[in-house]
Design a protein around this motif. Sequence first.
Motif, short mmCIF file in Angstrom:
data_model
loop_
_atom_site.label_atom_id
_atom_site.label_comp_id
_atom_site.label_asym_id
_atom_site.label_seq_id
_atom_site.Cartn_x
_atom_site.Cartn_y
_atom_site.Cartn_z
N SER A 191 39.83 39.71 39.63
CA SER A 191 40.23 38.88 40.76
C SER A 191 39.38 37.61 40.78
O SER A 191 38.78 37.26 39.76
N LYS A 192 39.32 36.96 41.93
CA LYS A 192 38.54 35.73 42.05
C LYS A 192 37.91 35.68 43.44
O LYS A 192 38.61 35.84 44.45
N ILE A 193 36.60 35.48 43.52
CA ILE A 193 35.91 35.37 44.81
C ILE A 193 36.28 34.03 45.43
O ILE A 193 36.07 32.97 44.83
N HIS A 194 36.84 34.10 46.64
CA HIS A 194 37.30 32.87 47.30
C HIS A 194 36.49 32.51 48.54
O HIS A 194 36.58 31.38 49.04
N SER A 195 35.69 33.45 49.06
CA SER A 195 34.92 33.14 50.27
C SER A 195 33.78 34.13 50.43
O SER A 195 33.78 35.22 49.85
N PHE A 204 31.31 39.34 49.98
CA PHE A 204 31.96 38.45 49.03
C PHE A 204 33.40 38.94 48.87
O PHE A 204 33.64 40.04 48.34
N ASP A 205 34.35 38.11 49.31
CA ASP A 205 35.75 38.54 49.37
C ASP A 205 36.55 38.06 48.16
O ASP A 205 36.42 36.91 47.72
N PHE A 206 37.39 38.95 47.65
CA PHE A 206 38.34 38.61 46.60
C PHE A 206 39.58 39.48 46.80
O PHE A 206 39.50 40.63 47.22
N ASP A 207 40.74 38.91 46.53
CA ASP A 207 41.99 39.62 46.76
C ASP A 207 42.14 40.79 45.78
O ASP A 207 41.92 40.63 44.58
#
Length: 490
Positions: free
Chosen positions: A308-312, A369-372
Amino acid sequence: MTVQRNLGSTIRRGAAWAAMAGLVATPGLAQQVPAPTIQAVPLAPPVQVVPFPVLSAAQAATLGQMIADAGYAHGLRHDADRPVIPQNNDALVRAALDFARAVHSGRLDISDFQQDWGLRPAPYDPLPGFADAVKRDRIAAWIRALPPPYAGYDTLQKGLARYRAIEADGGWSSVPAGPDLTIGATGARVAALRKRLAVEDDAVSEGTKFDADLLAAVKRAQGRYGLNPTGVVSTQTLGALNVPAADRVRQIMANMERWRWLPQELPAKRIQVNIADARLAVFEGDAPIASMKAVTGRPGNETPMLQSKIHSIVLNPPWNVPTSIATKELWPKGAAYLARNNYKVIGTGANKRLQQQPGPRSALGLYKFDFDNPYAVYLHDTPSQSTFASFSRLASHGCVRLEKPAALAQLLLRNDPAWQPEQIQAALAAGKTLRVPLQEQDKVSVYLLYWTAFANRDGVVSFRADPYGWDKTLAAKIENRSAITAVAAR
């Protein structure tokens, strides 16, 4: 064959629809349904089946050798028995394309994946590249380009050859159970220990005494197996040493397959978590620029493999407690415990849920650390720092706890002038929950991976325990799928 079956099905459906529209005379149907005056819609042109290229004798020999050797060399089967090489041109091409798919993007079919194996290889059709290689007579170069383009895969392949040779030579004998062995011990069990270590470590000699040299060898072995390098051979070290060589071969096979699930080019900026080893590394290019210990999911609460990708980054995050955790672990502890640990009851009746408020006792600490992803997992801080001192750090409910979350947050926000270390600390001190979006160029890919075997350039393999049992499951699926496709390709 699939194209032809689908084409036949399409034609039959088209004929049936045409018959119902009165465009085709079907016995018994024309008398029931009068032909309406409508414009006929022409059927789609038939799908053109691309013929397989015709191989020269030399090309056929090269492909036959690949099929004979590749499955064994790339861990697509455990046994050394060579497969039957097709003699028919099209059957040989089908077998070659099957091996190409397996080596390039994985042996498994999509139906073989478990739900928590969230990594999926990209679709890959080897036929165009293969046809071009046949045309230009560059089959050998095409074969060399099939495996994943990573040193981690290449070194595991060397390790596979080494452990296959060990297994073929009889493997190793188990070290008998008994009291802990340490410096000063003597006797038959020390001799068995030396003999066992010598299979993987050329520096170990025969003997019956546990001396300083053997102590160093035990520590090296413990390091390779991810154990605390105390030099004392206790139950845990014996367990790692006594895993049969055949199981180590299958463990390498499973890890090579996981490499094949990765994209052909990894992002230069990325975070990798080794679930089995409970460690996180930050990459910029091919080299890690930072690493830290982590805590990953305990068996039964497995951390899934995913990309995934950490976005926030959430500062002072609350914890919305999953219903399963609340039911099993928190509600039974009573209202006093919940109040003492800053849990808030939200809703009533069947919709009642728990949320732990931000603060020093929050299970998520100060950073999230949030990622979808479909598993509702994330990286986060924790107030429980004692677990990081352990060599066994599989203790979470599935999320990944970080040893140094502040350092990671500062690294990811280093290019944002509004969120330098001083601003981060001020926001944390205020105690309010804030979501800090990463700038587009600073969003970083994250990979949660399950590496239980990895090797250095000399093919010396380090192993980790298989806490989730995924290695044995995956190795069995690889061999089963290889058997199925070998029959289908004939």
